[in-house]
Design an enzyme around this catalytic site. Structure first.
Site, PDB file in Angstrom:
ATOM      1  N   GLU A   5       1.034  -1.227  -0.039  1.00 11.40           N
ATOM      2  CA  GLU A   5       0.016   0.022   0.062  1.00 11.40           C
ATOM      3  C   GLU A   5       0.831   1.158  -0.059  1.00 11.40           C
ATOM      4  O   GLU A   5       2.088   1.094   0.430  1.00 11.40           O
ATOM      5  CB  GLU A   5      -0.979   0.040   1.317  1.00 11.40           C
ATOM      6  CG  GLU A   5      -1.923  -1.028   1.346  1.00 11.40           C
ATOM      7  CD  GLU A   5      -2.856  -0.862   2.460  1.00 11.40           C
ATOM      8  OE1 GLU A   5      -3.270   0.420   2.835  1.00 11.40           O
ATOM      9  OE2 GLU A   5      -3.619  -1.718   2.963  1.00 11.40           O
TER      10      GLU A   5
HETATM   11  C1  BGP Z   1      -4.306   1.377   5.546  1.00 13.41           C
HETATM   12  C2  BGP Z   1      -5.367   0.092   5.457  1.00 13.41           C
HETATM   13  C3  BGP Z   1      -6.373   0.267   4.446  1.00 13.41           C
HETATM   14  C4  BGP Z   1      -6.634   1.556   4.078  1.00 13.41           C
HETATM   15  C5  BGP Z   1      -5.701   2.397   4.068  1.00 13.41           C
HETATM   16  C6  BGP Z   1      -6.148   4.001   3.969  1.00 13.41           C
HETATM   17  O1  BGP Z   1      -3.972   1.382   6.891  1.00 13.41           O
HETATM   18  O2  BGP Z   1      -4.750  -1.184   5.248  1.00 13.41           O
HETATM   19  O3  BGP Z   1      -7.386  -0.716   4.679  1.00 13.41           O
HETATM   20  O4  BGP Z   1      -7.833   2.201   4.541  1.00 13.41           O
HETATM   21  O5  BGP Z   1      -4.836   2.393   5.326  1.00 13.41           O
HETATM   22  O6  BGP Z   1      -6.767   4.390   5.206  1.00 13.41           O
HETATM   23  P1  BGP Z   1      -7.772   5.228   5.133  1.00 13.41           P
HETATM   24  O7  BGP Z   1      -9.080   4.425   4.483  1.00 13.41           O
HETATM   25  O8  BGP Z   1      -8.355   5.323   6.607  1.00 13.41           O
HETATM   26  O9  BGP Z   1      -7.628   6.656   4.441  1.00 13.41           O
END
Ligand code: BGP
Length: 474
Positions: free
Chosen positions: A372
């Protein structure tokens, strides 16, 4: 060090993007799926529920075709535990098995490598009621679930990830809607780190099992790793940075890779009477587990100063994935004045991406798979069906450039799978905070058409992939 000649991305670099089941699929109680803790949790005010999400469950063919159009080499998604095992253990749901067979086959049809996360924030509600990761049986629950996945998908899936952001679960689980504390808990820190221990053992056993059952597969953890900077060169600030680096990052990777508890963290737990209890077999499992790569999520770095507080009232919980807080006497998170922020207040630090990956590679000597990275923003669909997200393109340009810098520093990378392939429900902020290359036509509460639209970043990423990262121009 600035490289005069950057090394190219590896030929088989896995360009793709990510999602997670509870945020993208919808169909939350359809075709035999049981509820997860996400389906029964209280929804943050002003945000939508998780019944429909991006509706990928019904539209996966269209979505994978769009990913193929972008030239994806990989798609990282998670498997909803309760689609496979509606109650978390026991009876298998054939419709759930079938869905992921279809999804995997659809990816493979286009030469897209499926990268599967086994657990992404969605503990089965039934197991949640039985204490979730706090129950020592959770280790076996997870290993049994992993076995079912290997048995059913191991013939086609080469890349596996164990637990998404275990460190974030440990540091802010209740905020995410999972990892809860029992009533009348007298030592919160001990309880949290006992739950964390169960996850570490579960992960270790799942890695060992993967290698036994699927000798050609590769498996790794998927924590959220970001280097922690000292606020100044004051030695006390450096100690604070080492503390938070250990608590936030190295605890998880030292254990996953070397099978040992990080010494700084262990001493801190000892001082707070919070060291986890081991049962026979834990130590061996941790020692025997060897990941093939390190999967990790990176959004930004953190900056800390020494903490002067000595209050004993710390619970060691953070606000969300990226915002920090103070742990008395350990560290105090501060803003980094050198960094801009997203519209949602997260700092943006591409150079920190290079720094984080250099540090990880020097510590662990394993190839890195970015699972990610990305920019959450308010996107607007124009009347002619366009989304002009130059801000996202700039974010990606800066981060991909830093991967190449890091490759040129000698770091080994397997791939880049930013968040997210397609718009989905954010962990904290509902539908308004969008991350995708593909726009989904829905609002927080109005489901509209759910049609897909290619954002400007879609066309840009396609060009990046086609040139194997050489052409980052707009
Ligand atoms: C990470 C998670 C994801 C996703 C991302 C963005 O921590 O693994 O699931 O949600 O963050 O975060 P947010 O949706 O709170 O902006």
């Amino acid at each position: 060090m600035k490289h005069k000649r950057l090394k190219p991305f590896p030929k088989d670099f896995l360009w793709g993007a990510s999602s997670s089941a509870y945020q993208v699929e919808g169909a939350s109680l359809e075709d035999g799926k049981g509820p997860s803790c996400q389906d029964v949790k209280e929804i943050p005010e002003g945000t939508s529920d998780l019944k429909v999400c991006a509706d990928q469950y019904h539209r996966y063919k269209e979505d994978i075709a769009l990913m193929a159009e972008m030239g994806f080499k990989s798609y990282r998604f998670s498997i909803a535990w309760t689609r496979i095992l509606p109650k978390g253990t026991g009876e298998v749901n054939p419709k759930g098995i079938e869905y992921y067979n279809n999804l995997i086959n659809e990816c493979l049809k286009y030469g897209i490598e499926p990268i599967i996360t086994m657990f992404h924030f969605d503990m089965p509600a039934t197991l949640d009621e039985r204490g979730s990761w706090g129950n020592p049986d959770s280790v076996q629950w997870f290993v049994d679930f992993a076995r079912i996945l290997y048995e059913n998908y191991g013939d086609r899936v080469k890349y596996w990830l164990t637990i998404n952001e275990q460190n974030v679960l440990t540091l802010s689980g209740p905020v995410i809607g999972t990892l809860h504390l029992p009533e009348n808990c007298t030592n919160v820190l001990k309880e949290i780190y006992q739950q964390n221990h169960h996850m570490l053992v579960a992960q270790a056993k799942a890695m060992v099992l993967c290698h036994e059952m699927l000798p050609n597969a590769k498996i790794g953890p998927a924590p959220n790793i970001s280097l922690v900077y000292p606020a100044t060169c004051k030695p006390e600030d450096v100690i604070a940075a080492q503390n938070f680096n250990a608590i936030r990052n190295w605890l998880y990777l030292d254990m996953a890779v070397y099978g040992i508890y990080n010494a700084i963290v262990w001493s801190w737990l000892e001082e707070n009477d919070a060291t986890p209890t081991f049962v026979p077999g834990d130590k061996e499992a941790m020692k025997n587990a060897h990941p093939d790569f390190i999967g990790f999520n990176y959004y930004n770095t953190a900056t800390v100063a020494a903490s002067d507080l000595d209050a004993a009232e710390e619970t060691a919980l953070m606000g969300d994935q990226q915002s920090g807080r103070e742990m008395a006497g350990i560290f105090k998170q501060v803003d980094n004045p050198n960094l801009p922020k997203t519209e949602f207040g997260w700092e943006i630090d591409p150079v920190g991406f290079r720094a984080t990956t250099r540090e990880m590679y020097s510590r662990y000597h394993l190839p890195l798979l970015v699972t990610e990275n990305g920019l959450g923003a308010y996107d607007t669909l124009t009347e002619d069906g366009k989304v002009h997200d130059a801000y996202r393109i700039h974010y990606y340009q800066d981060h991909i450039r830093q991967i190449q810098e890091s490759i040129s520093d000698g770091t080994e990378f397997l791939g880049y799978n930013p968040w997210s392939a397609i718009d989905l429900i954010s962990t904290h902020e509902g539908m308004v905070k969008r991350y995708g290359f593909i726009y989904v036509d829905r609002d927080e509460f109005d489901l509209k058409t759910l049609d897909r639209f290619r954002k400007d970043s879609f066309y840009w990423y396609k060009k990046v992939i086609a040139s194997n990262g050489e052409d980052l121009s707009e």
